[in-house]
Every structure is written in structure tokens, then in C-alpha cells.
Motif scaffolding. Structure first.
Motif, mmCIF file in Angstrom:
data_model
loop_
_atom_site.group_PDB
_atom_site.id
_atom_site.type_symbol
_atom_site.label_atom_id
_atom_site.label_comp_id
_atom_site.label_asym_id
_atom_site.label_seq_id
_atom_site.Cartn_x
_atom_site.Cartn_y
_atom_site.Cartn_z
ATOM 1 N N PRO A 56 129.928 -71.431 86.468
ATOM 2 C CA PRO A 56 128.350 -71.818 86.040
ATOM 3 C C PRO A 56 127.763 -72.954 86.565
ATOM 4 O O PRO A 56 126.675 -73.158 86.628
ATOM 5 N N ASP A 57 128.995 -73.982 86.892
ATOM 6 C CA ASP A 57 128.337 -75.234 87.457
ATOM 7 C C ASP A 57 127.898 -75.226 89.148
ATOM 8 O O ASP A 57 127.777 -76.446 89.533
ATOM 9 N N THR A 109 126.693 -73.687 92.871
ATOM 10 C CA THR A 109 125.494 -72.822 93.153
ATOM 11 C C THR A 109 125.900 -71.565 93.411
ATOM 12 O O THR A 109 126.902 -71.203 93.632
ATOM 13 N N ILE A 137 121.910 -73.468 90.493
ATOM 14 C CA ILE A 137 122.988 -73.575 89.920
ATOM 15 C C ILE A 137 123.151 -72.158 88.913
ATOM 16 O O ILE A 137 122.299 -71.669 88.337
ATOM 17 N N GLY A 173 124.760 -71.323 86.197
ATOM 18 C CA GLY A 173 124.531 -71.423 84.990
ATOM 19 C C GLY A 173 123.211 -71.084 84.326
ATOM 20 O O GLY A 173 122.805 -70.976 83.173
ATOM 21 N N THR A 174 122.147 -71.763 85.194
ATOM 22 C CA THR A 174 120.636 -71.635 84.888
ATOM 23 C C THR A 174 120.050 -70.131 84.917
ATOM 24 O O THR A 174 118.915 -70.094 84.946
#
Length: 385
Positions: free
Chosen positions: A90-91, A93, A132, A134-135
Motif C-alpha cells: 500500500p505504501d 506506487t 500510492i 493504499g489510496t
């Protein structure tokens, strides 16, 4: 072709999978259906080399034996897994996640070509290359997970519950993309709870129950199978216009495969009231009355004779008990206050009293003394105010 023959997986004394045989060809989608805990995910983990149990049997990919190989060696052989829950980083790209998928030696030479192929399947990933992960939404993260697995340039792609947690619209888009993966000549083996959409794009299917592969057939035949319809597609007996009670009686199965899984319902579902012979609400109310009466008999109560009757309703009984407790609290005599050390009565000296008259007593109370200190601005100490 991926071939699993008589694969058994044990966790101690527990057999999570027993003598399971499954095969997947190139450019073919095969779906595995079954209840939770039947052994579906265990089958994929055993093939991918990440199963924590003891795996026995024969697992081959294009003639190469995979049984006992490390997970990275299996990826090098051409088998990639998209785990349940996606398992993305998640951290990082989108581009970094995809690049990590090309770590296998078989994928490094053709990394750019494979990346272009992933972007052609999932154009949104090309637009979000620097975002990213995670977003991103759940559906977009699933695209990243599938794209990362495809970056290893696999021969067979395995997926564990790919539509888990996705909306119906995103699930439909996901299965359409899997059909496009098959068009590239990649075999797809997936475990999926959404039987209707997965069978719609699949070529064949397997049914697993209680650690055994109990049935296999083409996807079209499984869609028409009454047992599969009742167990996985939400279609029960009698939906074709035939009453369940008048349906023709089937012959006893001769093989284990014929007796697999659950069968269409042979009778209508009965309510609890019908089975018990009385209303559940009536039973609850009767139990409440019995418990209140039993509690009233055990508890000593001098004023019981003065009351006309004991409330039978549980709520009324609780309210009556609260009211009695409140009255008893109001009528209870108040205790005399005990002087505290800071409020001790002190007798002041007076003149000699007259004969026959009591000496007057003056009570003096000490007021508490409060001292306030202020800290010096330079921090050297405190000054009393």
C-alpha cells in the motif's frame, strides 16, 4: 498445463484436502466452487508452494514437478498467485508494485512488453502509475494485484476470491478482464464464491466438499445442474413450475460423485412456530411470567399480603420493584452527621451560669486555609501570594 493429481494436505491430524485432482490448460478458465472451509484455498496454496501443511501428491506444470519446490522457484516455472485480500504494497506506487512482479528471471527480459500488456488490459493503471496504491479503491487495488501477478509472465494464473469485497459493478468488470486474460493464452484457475459470474466466463468447473473433489463438468452443464443451482446460484426446487412435493423421486446414487454436496430442497421451509406448535412470542412471555413468580416466592417480603397480586408482566414487575425501593429509601431515617477533624466543635469559655440553667455552648469551626504560590519568571523559585 497445470496438473494436480491425488494432492493431499494435512495440518497435523486434520486433512484439509484429500486426493484432489485438478487440471488447467493454457487459454482456459477453470473455477473451483465449494463452501467455506472445504479446501479450495488450500488447493491453490499447495500448488503455489506457500501451504504451511504437509503436501503430498503430484503437482506438475508443463511436465515440471512443482511438489516440494520453493515459492519463488514455482513462480519461475510459470505459476503466479493472486492471494485473497490482494496483498499489494500500500505504501508503494502502482508502477512500483507492478515492477516488483517482474522479479522472476523469466520476466526480466520481456518486462517492458509485459508492462504494456498489463496496461492494455487495465488502462486505468497506466493513468495512475504514480499513485500510492493504499489510496486506491478496492477494485483498483485488485487490478494492481492481477497486473503484478501477470508481470511475472505466467503460464497459469491462479486467483483466490478475486471479487471478495467488490461491488457488483466492479465484480462484473473484473470478470470481463479475466476473460481478456484468457484471450492472451494464459490459463486461469480461480476460487470464487460468485458462482454465477465465474461460471459465465469459465470453461470448466470443479466442486469441492469436505476436502474432496466431488464433481467436475463444463461450466455450461454446471449452470444447468439442479444441485449447483440450489447450492450456489440461489435456484431452489419447484422453480421450474413443478411442486416440490410432487416432483418425481430420484433413484439412489450409485457413486460418491453422484451424491456430492447438497441437493435441491425437497420440501418447503417450515417456520419455527409451525415446528414448535406454538408462537415463539408466547413461549418467551410464559417463561418471563414463570421467572418473575419464582423470584417473588424466594424473596422475603413482609408487605406481600397487602398487595392484591404480583405483576405478571416482566416490565411491570421491574417498575413495581423500583417504586418499592424508592419508597423505602425515602422513609429510611437519616444518619446523624459525624464531626470531621477539620470541623471539630470547640466550647468557648463563658461566665458561670446561673443556678439551674445549662451552660451555653458556642461552636467554633476552623476555616480551611488555602495558600497560593506563584512561580518566579526567572524560574528561581516560588512567591507566596
Amino acid at each position: 498445463m497445470l496438473e494436480l493429481s491425488n494432492v493431499t494436505v494435512r495440518y497435523g491430524q486434520h486433512r484439509a484436502l484429500e486426493n484432489a485432482s485438478v487440471n488447467v490448460g493454457k487459454g482456459e478458465i477453470v473455477v473451483i466452487l465449494g463452501a467455506n472451509g472445504a479446501g479450495k484455498s488450500t488447493l491453490l496454496k499447495a500448488a503455489s508452494g506457500i501451504c504451511e501443511g504437509v503436501v503430498t501428491g503430484d503437482i506438475r506444470l508443463d511436465g515440471t514437478t512443482l511438489t516440494g519446490l520453493a515459492a519463488n522457484r514455482i513462480v519461475d516455472a510459470g505459476l503466479a498467485l493472486v492471494p485473497e485480500g490482494r496483498g499489494v504494497f500500500p505504501d508503494l506506487t502502482v508502477r512500483e508494485n507492478l515492477t516488483l512482479g517482474a522479479y522472476a528471471s523469466r520476466a526480466r527480459d520481456n518486462e517492458k512488453m509485459t508492462l504494456d500488456r498489463v496496461y492494455s488490459l487495465f488502462p486505468k493503471l497506466a493513468e495512475r502509475g504514480k499513485q500510492i496504491v493504499g489510496t486506491m479503491s478496492g477494485g483498483e487495488q485488485q487490478m494492481v494485484a492481477i497486473g503484478r501477478a501477470m508481470m511475472s509472465n505466467p503460464t497459469i494464473l491462479t486467483l483466490d476470491e478475486p471479487s471478495l469485497g467488490l461491488s457488483p459493478l466492479l465484480s462484473k468488470e473484473l470478470f470481463q478482464n479475466l476473460a481478456r486474460v484468457r484471450a492472451l493464452g494464459i490459463g486461469v484457475l480461480m476460487v470464487e464464491q460468485n458462482a454465477k459470474q465465474s461460471l459465465a466466463i469459465a470453461d470448466r468447473g470443479y466442486l469441492i466438499e469436505n476436502a474432496h473433489v466431488v464433481h467436475q463438468d463444463s461450466a455450461a452443464n454446471l449452470m444447468r445442474d439442479p444441485a449447483v443451482q440450489a447450492a450456489y446460484l440461489g435456484v431452489g426446487s419447484g422453480d421450474d413450475g413443478t411442486a416440490p412435493d410432487t416432483a418425481p423421486e430420484k433413484a439412489m446414487p450409485e457413486t460418491f460423485a453422484e451424491a456430492f454436496v447438497v441437493r435441491p430442497r425437497s420440501q418447503k421451509t417450515l417456520s419455527a412456530d409451525t415446528i414448535l406448535g406454538r408462537s415463539v412470542d408466547d413461549m418467551v412471555a410464559a417463561a418471563g411470567r414463570q421467572s418473575v413468580a419464582a423470584a417473588a416466592q424466594k424473596r422475603p417480603d413482609p408487605g406481600r399480603a397487602a398487595r392484591a397480586e404480583i405483576p405478571t408482566d416482566r416490565l411491570a414487575a421491574a417498575l413495581a420493584e423500583i417504586e418499592r425501593s424508592a419508597k423505602a429509601a425515602r422513609n429510611r431515617p437519616k444518619p446523624k452527621p459525624t464531626p470531621t477533624p477539620d470541623r471539630r466543635p470547640v466550647t468557648a469559655p463563658t461566665d458561670r451560669p446561673a443556678e439551674g440553667k445549662p451552660r451555653p455552648v458556642i461552636e467554633v469551626y476552623r476555616a480551611p486555609r488555602v495558600e497560593v504560590y506563584r512561580r518566579q519568571p526567572d524560574g528561581s523559585g516560588y512567591e507566596r501570594k
